[in-house]
Design a protein around this motif. Structure first.
Motif, mmCIF file in Angstrom:
data_model
loop_
_atom_site.group_PDB
_atom_site.id
_atom_site.type_symbol
_atom_site.label_atom_id
_atom_site.label_comp_id
_atom_site.label_asym_id
_atom_site.label_seq_id
_atom_site.Cartn_x
_atom_site.Cartn_y
_atom_site.Cartn_z
ATOM 1 N N PRO A 3 0.820 -1.214 0.000
ATOM 2 C CA PRO A 3 0.000 0.000 0.000
ATOM 3 C C PRO A 3 0.856 1.267 0.000
ATOM 4 C CG PRO A 3 -0.840 -1.575 1.599
ATOM 5 C CD PRO A 3 0.472 -2.105 1.100
ATOM 6 N N TYR A 4 0.408 2.241 -0.758
ATOM 7 C CA TYR A 4 1.005 3.581 -0.836
ATOM 8 C C TYR A 4 2.463 3.585 -1.321
ATOM 9 C CZ TYR A 4 -3.210 4.476 1.810
ATOM 10 O OH TYR A 4 -4.516 4.508 2.220
ATOM 11 N N ALA A 5 2.842 2.587 -2.105
ATOM 12 C CA ALA A 5 4.201 2.542 -2.652
ATOM 13 C C ALA A 5 4.314 3.491 -3.842
ATOM 14 C CB ALA A 5 4.541 1.115 -3.101
ATOM 15 N N LYS A 6 5.423 4.194 -3.926
ATOM 16 C CA LYS A 6 5.700 5.050 -5.076
ATOM 17 C C LYS A 6 6.051 4.146 -6.258
ATOM 18 C CE LYS A 6 5.555 9.104 -3.025
ATOM 19 N NZ LYS A 6 4.265 9.710 -2.949
ATOM 20 N N VAL A 7 5.431 4.397 -7.398
ATOM 21 C CA VAL A 7 5.657 3.592 -8.590
ATOM 22 C C VAL A 7 6.429 4.401 -9.629
ATOM 23 C CG1 VAL A 7 4.539 2.260 -10.425
ATOM 24 C CG2 VAL A 7 3.552 2.288 -8.125
ATOM 25 N N ILE A 8 5.980 5.616 -9.880
ATOM 26 C CA ILE A 8 6.634 6.522 -10.830
ATOM 27 C C ILE A 8 6.645 7.904 -10.195
ATOM 28 C CG2 ILE A 8 6.585 7.542 -13.148
ATOM 29 C CD1 ILE A 8 4.886 5.202 -14.087
ATOM 30 N N GLU A 9 7.733 8.629 -10.408
ATOM 31 C CA GLU A 9 7.809 10.008 -9.937
ATOM 32 C C GLU A 9 7.903 10.947 -11.130
ATOM 33 O OE1 GLU A 9 10.302 10.958 -6.710
ATOM 34 O OE2 GLU A 9 9.940 9.053 -5.691
ATOM 35 N N ARG A 10 7.484 12.166 -10.907
ATOM 36 C CA ARG A 10 7.539 13.171 -11.965
ATOM 37 C C ARG A 10 8.968 13.258 -12.507
ATOM 38 N NH1 ARG A 10 5.185 19.261 -11.918
ATOM 39 N NH2 ARG A 10 5.978 19.763 -13.970
ATOM 40 N N GLY A 11 9.067 13.253 -13.830
ATOM 41 C CA GLY A 11 10.367 13.338 -14.486
ATOM 42 C C GLY A 11 10.980 11.998 -14.831
ATOM 43 N N ASP A 12 10.423 10.902 -14.296
ATOM 44 C CA ASP A 12 10.957 9.569 -14.603
ATOM 45 C C ASP A 12 10.730 9.229 -16.072
ATOM 46 O OD1 ASP A 12 11.701 9.174 -11.974
ATOM 47 O OD2 ASP A 12 10.142 7.689 -11.531
ATOM 48 N N GLU A 13 11.629 8.419 -16.604
ATOM 49 C CA GLU A 13 11.432 7.852 -17.933
ATOM 50 C C GLU A 13 10.513 6.642 -17.778
ATOM 51 O OE1 GLU A 13 13.955 5.270 -21.177
ATOM 52 O OE2 GLU A 13 15.044 6.736 -19.963
ATOM 53 N N VAL A 14 9.544 6.522 -18.657
ATOM 54 C CA VAL A 14 8.623 5.389 -18.612
ATOM 55 C C VAL A 14 9.229 4.277 -19.461
ATOM 56 C CG1 VAL A 14 6.309 4.572 -19.154
ATOM 57 C CG2 VAL A 14 6.632 6.870 -18.256
ATOM 58 N N ALA A 15 9.553 3.175 -18.807
ATOM 59 C CA ALA A 15 10.229 2.081 -19.493
ATOM 60 C C ALA A 15 9.290 0.977 -19.935
ATOM 61 C CB ALA A 15 11.306 1.501 -18.583
ATOM 62 N N GLY A 16 7.998 1.106 -19.610
ATOM 63 C CA GLY A 16 7.078 0.041 -19.974
ATOM 64 C C GLY A 16 5.636 0.452 -19.831
ATOM 65 N N VAL A 17 4.766 -0.491 -20.121
ATOM 66 C CA VAL A 17 3.323 -0.307 -20.005
ATOM 67 C C VAL A 17 2.884 -0.986 -18.719
ATOM 68 C CG1 VAL A 17 1.096 -0.868 -21.053
ATOM 69 C CG2 VAL A 17 3.012 -0.192 -22.497
ATOM 70 N N TYR A 18 2.109 -0.258 -17.919
ATOM 71 C CA TYR A 18 1.667 -0.740 -16.611
ATOM 72 C C TYR A 18 0.223 -1.218 -16.723
ATOM 73 C CZ TYR A 18 5.815 1.603 -14.902
ATOM 74 O OH TYR A 18 7.113 1.992 -14.688
ATOM 75 N N LEU A 19 0.020 -2.526 -16.548
ATOM 76 C CA LEU A 19 -1.311 -3.116 -16.585
ATOM 77 C C LEU A 19 -1.681 -3.539 -15.170
ATOM 78 C CD1 LEU A 19 -0.927 -5.462 -19.706
ATOM 79 C CD2 LEU A 19 -1.729 -3.093 -19.653
ATOM 80 N N VAL A 20 -2.715 -2.939 -14.613
ATOM 81 C CA VAL A 20 -3.110 -3.263 -13.240
ATOM 82 C C VAL A 20 -3.914 -4.561 -13.240
ATOM 83 C CG1 VAL A 20 -4.421 -2.499 -11.225
ATOM 84 C CG2 VAL A 20 -3.076 -0.847 -12.542
ATOM 85 N N GLU A 21 -3.439 -5.513 -12.458
ATOM 86 C CA GLU A 21 -4.108 -6.808 -12.346
ATOM 87 C C GLU A 21 -4.921 -6.921 -11.062
ATOM 88 O OE1 GLU A 21 -1.407 -9.826 -14.811
ATOM 89 O OE2 GLU A 21 -0.379 -9.035 -13.039
ATOM 90 N N ALA A 22 -4.494 -6.252 -10.003
ATOM 91 C CA ALA A 22 -5.224 -6.233 -8.727
ATOM 92 C C ALA A 22 -4.826 -4.958 -7.993
ATOM 93 C CB ALA A 22 -4.876 -7.457 -7.886
#
Length: 170
Positions: free
Chosen positions: A35-54
């Motif tokens: 819970p409440y984990a940082k996943v991406i921060e402003r300015g980060d390079e997006v290296a993939g597509v994030y598909l939420v499963e749960a």
């Protein structure tokens, strides 16, 4: 979980040809986040597509005064349109992403493989376009409500969306 032998939240997966499905599986990593984990921060390079499963991802901004505002939620079966846009346009991520109040499971597909498969797989093209169109429509509705409704009406509309199917509180 994206698995060749199990149903998925993502219908496009079963519509891929055998090579595409195998390529996608090989380029996907599954993460379970607290819970409440940082996943991406402003300015980060997006290296993939994030598909939420749960669970869910919250996409938000931080004002110059330090206040946070939720842009939208990404629920199971959905993907983040800002990440998709940044991936294809090769732009830095303009907001922040964190997990919801429960454990969140995300399949992250390598950006290079996703772009490659996007060119060859109509099902992936449809999923990407539908994701972008649906979220654009939701954001336009929110803008219209903000411009047209008083505070009580906006709160009522928000509560109606929240009490319906899933989190559509863009």
């Amino acid at each position: 979980m994206l698995d060749a032998n199990k149903p998925s939240h993502f219908p496009f997966f079963s519509e891929l040809n055998a090579r595409g499905r195998s390529r996608l599986l090989g380029a996907t990593r599954h993460v379970r986040l607290p819970p409440y984990a940082k996943v991406i921060e402003r300015g980060d390079e997006v290296a993939g597509v994030y598909l939420v499963e749960a669970g869910a991802l919250r996409i938000y901004y931080v004002s110059s005064e330090g206040r946070e505002g939720t842009l939208y939620w990404v629920d199971p079966g959905q993907s983040c349109i800002i990440a998709l846009n940044c991936l294809f346009a090769r732009l830095p991520y303009p907001a922040w992403v964190e997990t919801d109040q429960a454990d969140t499971e995300v399949a992250i597909i390598s950006g290079d493989v996703y772009r490659e498969l996007y060119l060859a797989e109509p099902a992936l093209q449809h999923f990407t376009f539908a994701t972008l169109s649906t979220r654009l429509f939701e954001l336009m509705t929110l803008l219209q409500e903000t411009a047209s409704f008083d505070l009580e009406q906006r709160v009522a509309a928000f509560l109606l969306r929240r009490s319906g199917s899933g989190r559509n509180d863009t």
